[in-house]
Design an enzyme around this catalytic site. Structure first.
Site: not given
Ligand SMILES: [Zn+2]
Ligand SMILES: *[C@@H]1O[C@H](CO)[C@@H](O)[C@H](O)[C@H]1NC(C)=O
Ligand SMILES: *[C@@H]1O[C@H](CO)[C@@H](O)[C@H](O)[C@H]1NC(C)=O
Ligand SMILES: *[C@@H]1O[C@H](CO)[C@@H](O)[C@H](O)[C@H]1NC(C)=O
Ligand SMILES: *[C@@H]1O[C@H](CO)[C@@H](O)[C@H](O)[C@H]1NC(C)=O
Ligand SMILES: *[C@@H]1O[C@H](CO)[C@@H](O)[C@H](O)[C@H]1NC(C)=O
Ligand SMILES: *[C@@H]1O[C@H](CO)[C@@H](O)[C@H](O)[C@H]1NC(C)=O
Length: 934
Positions: A349, A383
């Site tokens: 992310e 994400e």
């Molecule tokens: Zn995660």
């Protein structure tokens, strides 16, 4: 289950039970656990692992003395901003090494008097200035002391700069470094990924900083609470494109063939969320979300084949969903998502520049399956949830990782449900998180969600936090809380939390404070204790309870649920008596109907019998059939109920057409398959399951017009896959012939694959299992030629299905050759092979023989590595295998097990339990399957 069911009065009663028992459980849980702990501590020297302590041992017996001996930064200096220039070289140098060079100036403030600068730096060759590894200057009024000495500490990954005088509190300084590092192919830090396009090898420079690899890219204060602004410049070749967290603001050609791309300054952020990519990828974009730039990047061939389109389609809606859910605007000016040919995790992310495995971002409308599509939606949703929760507001230290990952793992279902409302995504958490973590958290070697900050220090300990408990238990416990205080109140508390701590750091109790506040601001909501006290019972102690409802008396009791009956030590703790739970005649009670409570439910034998007869006559009345089955099987494993009672929950399956109950049953029967597929029991089991699956197989044959159409419903498509897969392996007439003919047709004309995308995984696996070297080699050729990652991944898994030992051994050898099997895929390939009854002993020998090599290559910090041990040992159920496992542990103490340490302990515990279970149940299971299959 997401379908609308007929609700009888009795189901209504079931719903009421849920509310009562969830409450009762939450309140009483801590008492039961405290007793147990006291008892365990009172048994010194019985060899039982202390399951609550941190399992990763310190590698040396070392007493820290100096500030640089500690893994945590002293906190006397606080970064403000960095100017970082990086120049990755996508061609090897004269020594054949790929490298990057760069420089960095970090502005930091002194908050405590000190004559030491301690900053992270790992595996970087630092340029020296007058013999020192850095240059220091003062900013504004401040004059910098001279550098007396500087050195690198390998163990704790520091650059230490000793000054001749102290830095002044409140003053600001600049530390400048210049460095050279290797752009290795090890998937960590700034690394390289390679792929071939049109016969040409292409090199990509990309990064993975979480958890502790930013320090391998430039010297930095590499802890999540050390947030700063980053001004990034990337130098790269013309014809390539550079990406980072911020939007590119300037790109100038400077000499031949070099281009300099400058990015807008980042927001205040953590080092682990930085990302840098140089590639010749191309992108597609949209700016439908209030002019927010959304781009999907991938190899040119993938984008040309329109594999990025689906990701682009769902990203906008998912971002909009979170903006509304969090009541906070997307914090950045752009959202880039990139599919990488080599990537260790599923996705990462990084703020504004999310990186993915190709299989988690790319979707081909013709070649990909529904499962591939769902994975793309779920991973993107996960994400993007982090863009706020985790990135905008970040947990102070890795011990609280569970809150970050558990949260994203919960809300990913909400985001995905918004993007694909017909898929009933919210139901699937029961299979993919709840049941998954129930299995792990029922072991005595489990651990609590929450760890103390000072128990998590070294990088290997940090890596170990990325486990099923953090992700899946975190998710289901938060879901339970959200349903308990209601979703609107949960969302209000969440929004207050995010807005209060934006660009800052928190500890998990900060979230409880804001949720408590939201509860107090909502007079309609009553909870019997504070959010803190309620949640402490789920986060500070491991495991979960089994609640027993005795419908003869109305008494409700609970105890800690442990899979191994011998590790159980607590008497049932009475919760209460509720007259509503007392039923007679045909009445029945069903609890935890929407499966939001993180506990199992047991009943008195009469109520079980009534539920079983309801299953056989009118199964749709029982809305939580999947959970009834899963509870029964696990209660039987724990010897709380009779094994045959569990097996009886599967008798109605010949009438079941829904995916989730079938999948739940198959996963539980899978344990029987693993335990017995090397014994005589397997024949009877096969006969029984063949009888049960036959109607489902015929059902799909009919509704798909002889396998030519795709079922309408999303989960029906999954159920069709199960129907074919199980029917073929259990020997349902016509199944193997069907599969062989499809695969044969493909072999005859490789450019035209006649197999429906959804069915490919099952068909490939079965065809290879029933075939020989010819089928295998064909799959290998198609694997090497595949341009769609999910197609390659299906073939890679299917090739492990062969029953031919030498093919399996050859395949195992391929996993150590990155030109054949990418490093990112090596451990999972070994696991696929171990899944196969013929491959299991081969994989075990292979891993044992090469442990130190494998450990060196894959053991330092990768999440998939711990799955390797648990994957290989899943079938272990003999005394001999247990001894081998223990010997393996002893023999490799000097090498170590890194992030697989806990997995190894769990495997020993599971094997011990399996041995006992098989001994006790083999005869009755054989008898039952034999009787029921005729
Ligand atoms: Zn995660
Ligand atoms: C950092 O490196 C780049 C490229 O070599 C160079 O142009 C720049 O001047 C350097 N910055 C500093 C502050 O030395
Ligand atoms: C860093 O320096 C060491 C020692 O001089 C050398 O062996 C190594 O190759 C250098 N690293 C790179 C990436 O050039
Ligand atoms: C993406 O959305 C467009 C417009 O709604 C649609 O035509 C296209 O089929 C979608 N692509 C995929 C792969 O779902
Ligand atoms: C389990 O059920 C079977 C068949 O009903 C019975 O024969 C057996 O005695 C039961 N075992 C226990 C431990 O109750
Ligand atoms: C399916 O195949 C059977 C036997 O070949 C045939 O009788 C039947 O009509 C087919 N059904 C459909 C819908 O094509
Ligand atoms: C391999 O892939 C190329 C390009 O996608 C294709 O043209 C070729 O037909 C494929 N070869 C086989 C044997 O499928």
């Amino acid at each position: 289950m997401g379908k609308v069911y007929y609700v009888s009065q009795n189901v209504g009663l079931g719903l009421l039970v849920l509310a009562v028992s969830a409450l009762a459980t939450i309140i009483a849980l801590s008492i039961a656990y405290d007793k147990e702990k006291a008892k365990n501590q009172g048994k010194p020297g019985d060899g039982a692992a202390d399951s609550t302590s941190m399992p990763t041992p310190s590698t040396t017996q070392f007493t820290p003395k100096e500030p640089w001996d500690y893994y945590r930064l002293p906190g006397s200096l606080v970064p403000v901003s960095y100017d970082v220039t990086l120049w990755p070289r996508l061609e090897p140098n004269k020594d054949g090494l790929y490298i990057f060079t760069g420089n960095s100036s970090v502005v930091f403030r002194c908050v405590e008097e000190t004559d030491l600068i301690i900053i992270h730096s790992n595996k970087l060759n630092l340029t020296t200035f007058n013999g020192h590894h850095a240059k220091l200057s003062g900013l504004g009024e401040a004059t910098a002391p001279t550098i007396k000495k500087s050195w690198l500490v390998v163990k704790t990954e520091y650059l230490v700069v000793q000054l001749s005088n102290r830095l002044a509190v409140g003053a600001t300084y600049v530390l400048h470094t210049e460095f050279l590092g290797e752009l290795a192919d090890n998937l960590e830090g700034f690394y390289r990924s390679e792929y071939v396009e049109d016969g040409v090898k292409k090199v990509v420079a990309t990064s993975q900083m979480q958890a502790t690899y930013a320090r391998k890219t430039f010297p930095c204060f590499d802890e999540p609470a050390m947030k700063a602004l980053f001004n990034i410049i990337i130098i790269h070749n013309q014809g390539t494109v550079a990406l980072s967290n911020g939007r590119e603001i300037d790109s100038v050609i400077e000499g031949v063939p070099v281009k300099v791309t400058t990015f807008e300054p980042t927001e205040r952020m953590s080092t682990y969320l930085l990302a840098f990519i140089v590639s010749d990828f191309v992108s597609i974009q949209s700016n439908q979300n209030n002019n927010l730039l959304i781009r999907i990047w991938a190899r040119k061939k993938a984008i040309d084949d329109r594999q990025g389109e689906y990701a682009l389609n769902v990203t906008g809606p998912i971002l909009q969903f979170y903006e509304r859910y969090y009541n906070a605007a997307y914090p950045l000016s752009k959202s880039d998502q990139v599919a990488l040919p080599d990537f260790n995790a599923g996705a990462m992310e990084n703020w504004g520049l999310v990186t993915y495995r190709e299989t988690a971002l790319l979707y081909d409308p013709v070649l990909s399956s529904t499962g591939n599509k769902e994975r793309v939606t779920s991973v993107i949703s996960h994400e993007l949830a982090h863009m706020w929760f985790g990135n905008l507001v970040t947990l102070k230290w890795w011990n609280d990782l569970w809150l970050n990952e558990g949260f994203a793992s919960y809300v990913e279902y909400l985001g995905a449900d918004y993007a694909e409302p017909t898929w009933n995504m919210k139901d699937q958490i029961v299979l993919y998180d709840m049941q998954k973590v129930f299995a792990v958290d029922a072991l005595a070697s489990s651990h609590p969600l929450s760890r103390k900050e000072d128990e998590v220090n070294e990088p290997a300990q940090i890596s170990e936090m990325f486990n099923t408990i953090s992700y899946s238990k975190g998710a289901v416990v938060l879901r339970m809380l959200s349903e308990f205080i209601t979703e609107p109140v949960f969302a209000r508390g969440l929004s207050a939390y995010l807005n209060t701590f934006a660009f800052g750091n928190t500890v998990y109790t900060d979230l409880w404070d804001h949720l408590q506040q939201a509860v107090e601001n909502t007079p309609e909501i009553f909870i019997p204790d504070s959010v803190h006290n309620i949640m402490n019972r789920w986060t500070l102690q491991m495991g979960f309870p089994v609640v027993t409802i005795d419908t003869r008396t109305g008494r409700i009791t609970q105890k800690h649920f442990l899979l191994d009956p011998d590790s159980e030590s607590v008497l049932p703790y009475p919760v209460n008596t509720n007259s509503l739970m007392r039923v007679s005649g045909d009445g029945w009670v069903l609890a935890n109907t929407n499966v939001s409570g993180y506990f199992r439910v047991n009943y008195d034998p009469d109520n079980w019998n009534r539920l079983l007869s309801l299953l056989s006559t009118n199964h749709q009345v029982i809305v939580n059939r999947a959970q009834i089955i899963d509870d029964a099987f696990n209660l039987a494993r724990a010897k709380i109920i009779n094994t045959t009672l569990a097996l009886r929950t599967t008798k109605y399956l010949s009438k079941e057409r829904d995916y989730i109950p079938w999948e739940s049953a198959l996963r539980n029967l899978d344990y029987y398959i693993l335990m017995f597929d090397r014994t005589e029991v397997y024949g009877a089991l096969q006969a029984y399951l063949k009888k049960q699956i036959q109607p489902l197989f015929e059902h799909f044959k009919t509704i798909t017009a002889n396998w030519t159409k795709i079922p309408q419903g999303h989960t029906d498509q999954y159920n069709q896959i199960n129907a074919i897969g199980i029917a073929c392996s259990m020997g349902v007439k016509g199944c193997r012939e069907l599969i062989k003919s499809w695969y044969r047709q493909w072999m005859e004309n490789p450019v035209h694959n006649p197999i429906l995308a959804n069915l490919k995984s099952t068909v490939y696996c079965s065809a290879i299992a029933f075939g020989g070297v010819e089928e295998w080699d064909f799959a290998w050729t198609m694997f090497q030629n595949a341009t769609l990652a999910s197609e390659a991944s299906r073939l890679r898994s299917a090739m492990a299905c062969t029953k031919v030992p030498w093919l399996l051994n050859r395949y195992l050898e391929y996993t150590l050759d990155p030109t054949k099997i990418r490093k990112q895929d090596a451990t999972s390939t070994v696991q696929y092979i171990a899944r196969n009854v013929v491959g299991m002993p081969l994989a075990w020998n292979f891993v044992r023989a090469r442990w130190s090599y494998i450990f060196q290559q894959y053991g330092k910090g990768s999440f998939s590595f711990s799955n390797l041990i648990s994957g290989i040992t899943r079938r272990f159920s003999t005394e001999f295998e247990l001894q081998e496992l223990k010997k393996f542990k002893e023999d490799n103490v000097h090498v170590g097990f890194g992030s697989a340490t806990l997995a190894l302990e769990q495997s020993i515990e599971k094997t011990t339990a399996n041995i006992k279970w098989v001994t006790e149940n083999k005869a009755s299971v054989l008898k039952w399957f034999t009787e029921e299959s005729t």
